[in-house]
Design an enzyme around this catalytic site. Sequence first.
Site, mmCIF file in Angstrom:
data_model
loop_
_atom_site.group_PDB
_atom_site.id
_atom_site.type_symbol
_atom_site.label_atom_id
_atom_site.label_comp_id
_atom_site.label_asym_id
_atom_site.label_seq_id
_atom_site.Cartn_x
_atom_site.Cartn_y
_atom_site.Cartn_z
ATOM 1 N N HIS A 275 66.442 18.961 -52.469
ATOM 2 C CA HIS A 275 66.771 20.293 -52.608
ATOM 3 C C HIS A 275 67.744 20.833 -51.655
ATOM 4 C CE1 HIS A 275 66.038 24.654 -52.354
ATOM 5 N NE2 HIS A 275 65.367 24.674 -53.424
ATOM 6 N N ASP B 282 59.867 17.016 -47.298
ATOM 7 C CA ASP B 282 59.776 18.199 -47.930
ATOM 8 C C ASP B 282 58.851 18.040 -48.803
ATOM 9 O OD1 ASP B 282 60.113 20.249 -49.570
ATOM 10 O OD2 ASP B 282 62.376 20.029 -50.138
ATOM 11 N N GLN C 15 56.925 20.875 -53.094
ATOM 12 C CA GLN C 15 56.273 20.700 -54.404
ATOM 13 C C GLN C 15 55.115 19.622 -54.560
ATOM 14 O OE1 GLN C 15 57.302 22.292 -57.108
ATOM 15 N NE2 GLN C 15 59.483 22.964 -56.144
ATOM 16 N N LYS D 69 54.381 28.857 -53.184
ATOM 17 C CA LYS D 69 54.332 27.936 -54.351
ATOM 18 C C LYS D 69 52.817 27.337 -54.514
ATOM 19 C CE LYS D 69 58.954 25.991 -53.742
ATOM 20 N NZ LYS D 69 59.788 26.871 -54.768
ATOM 21 N N CYS E 104 68.845 24.575 -57.287
ATOM 22 C CA CYS E 104 69.182 24.226 -56.040
ATOM 23 C C CYS E 104 69.249 22.855 -55.576
ATOM 24 C CB CYS E 104 68.386 25.029 -55.028
ATOM 25 S SG CYS E 104 68.240 26.700 -55.141
#
Lengths: 415, 166
Positions: free
Chosen positions: A128, A204, A207, A230, A372
């Site tokens: 991302h 990261d 998700q 999220k 993104c």
Amino acid sequence: MSTGAGPDIDRAVKVQFPLLERSVHGRPIVYLDSAASSQKPTAVLDAMDDYYRTVNANVHRGAYEIAAAATEQMEQARADVARFISAPSADEIVFTKNATEAMNLVARSWGGSNLGSADAIVLTEMEHHANIVPWHILAAERGFEIRWIPITHDGCLDLTDLDRLLDGAKLLSVTAMSNVLGTLNPIPRLAAAAHDAGALLSVDASQYVPHLPTDVGELGADFMVFTGHKMCGPTGVGVLWARMELLDAMPPFLGGGEMILDVTKEGFRPNTVPHKFEAGTPPIAEIVGLGAAVRYLEGLGMDAVRAHEVSLTGYALRTLTDRHGDDITVHGPSEPAQRGGVLSFVYRDVHPHDISQVLDQSGVCVRAGHHCAKPLMRCLGVTATTRASLYVYNDTSDIDSLAEALDEVGALFGH
Amino acid sequence: MAGLEDLYREIILDHYRNPRHRGELECPPAHRSEGFNPLCGDEVVLTFEMDGDVVTDLRVGGYGCSISQASASMMSAAVIGKTIDEIRDLTRAFKAMMSIHEESIGGDGSEALDGAADAAGANDGALRLGDLEALRGVVKFPVRIKCATLGWNALATGLDETAAGE
């Protein structure tokens, strides 16, 4: 925690999300954009409302009752988040505005004091922009090299040259799950390879944490970032977790109140971790909401959440392919166990904006665009994709609505 | 409530499926101008030839959604053979049709938007937007206005650069 709760989750969960009761263009909403932002359960909305109605005061300051209660609720949330990702200590949880700010904190604070012109870091082609641009900005100032792990044709990391890429690098920063392809990356393996090469691993997990049981120790991460909105929590709060030893050695990120022990006309002494990185009044209600989100997800059981999504992703892949055959191509791994519930697809040669516009008329909310991740779009040879993403409140009827609404796209744009 | 038929008029779909003046002219002698929508990655590449202040030929390249492609295609048909001043007037009229006033977005949007588009249409005086009128429905879908104006903005930039270069 039960692992076979998929069907139960189907029936019981949706009603706990008030927004999912509304309709759009006269049709019941079918929300398939949770990779962008999840909906919020009543438990989270009530916690935030209750905080403002009965507790609201600034934290870490006043001695009066409600100020102490506000501080306690915020620190309870920190403990909840730490438990949720199996962090050794709640003090290793730093609250930020979002995952993007958390990654900028890592780049600015750790990178700013550890990366020079002779150094290198390693990213991947599926990152991302939040895990690319902070490094570009810093590299422009400090002149270090950025290397890239490529992706295979089926949307996995191509680790053929991993050792060579890591040779001499100080950091590998990688997504645990692609926000475009749903690909689950082999984080423990990447951690071992990075550590063998003397590099740190930054993950990261924006998700990942919302969808899978997470244990920072098992992952082998040194830094991990994710965001509240999220994972059933509110916008405006994100998290950086890092090993205490690293956080201790890092200089402050933003300066201001709360992050100091002492300030004189000559300088300042920084506060202890995590407060050193939390300048100014934090998003208290949002942090309280994130704590409630964590407890809500724990109540469902993250093993059950994952089982539900694997099952639903398999159903989605089968249903879309059965109904639309060669008209549809889903990017990323074809095996549900190797991926999350993020389905980026191409439908005939119809542009993603047109697809999402037509689906919207049926109440179906999907994402259209580059998500993104423009370097990844270039690798895939597309400018944009349509993305449907699943969460714990979705069920097979949502997938059926998507598959059906795609017929209308075909009818309108069919050649 | 705005329906899809307001957006995807038959004439728009026709321009999308059978784009006019598609391709690229050799530069030089042709001039080149690009438009880019960072939100979706859509791109339009215009190449055009001038004779004096008349655009004698224009080709549309790039890629994008039905609205951006159809709008650029309709624009190509509308501007070839016209002078720079005529094209600027046409661009103004088109962008007026595409403009929405902020107060229109809040309440019961659709009627106010219709009104804004009608007023814009009336204001163009002698100018006739012709087929371009079909794009009027885009105003009811504010996210798509940038798609419709992508090619027009690229042409305006290209003509400005051409005029400045002389």
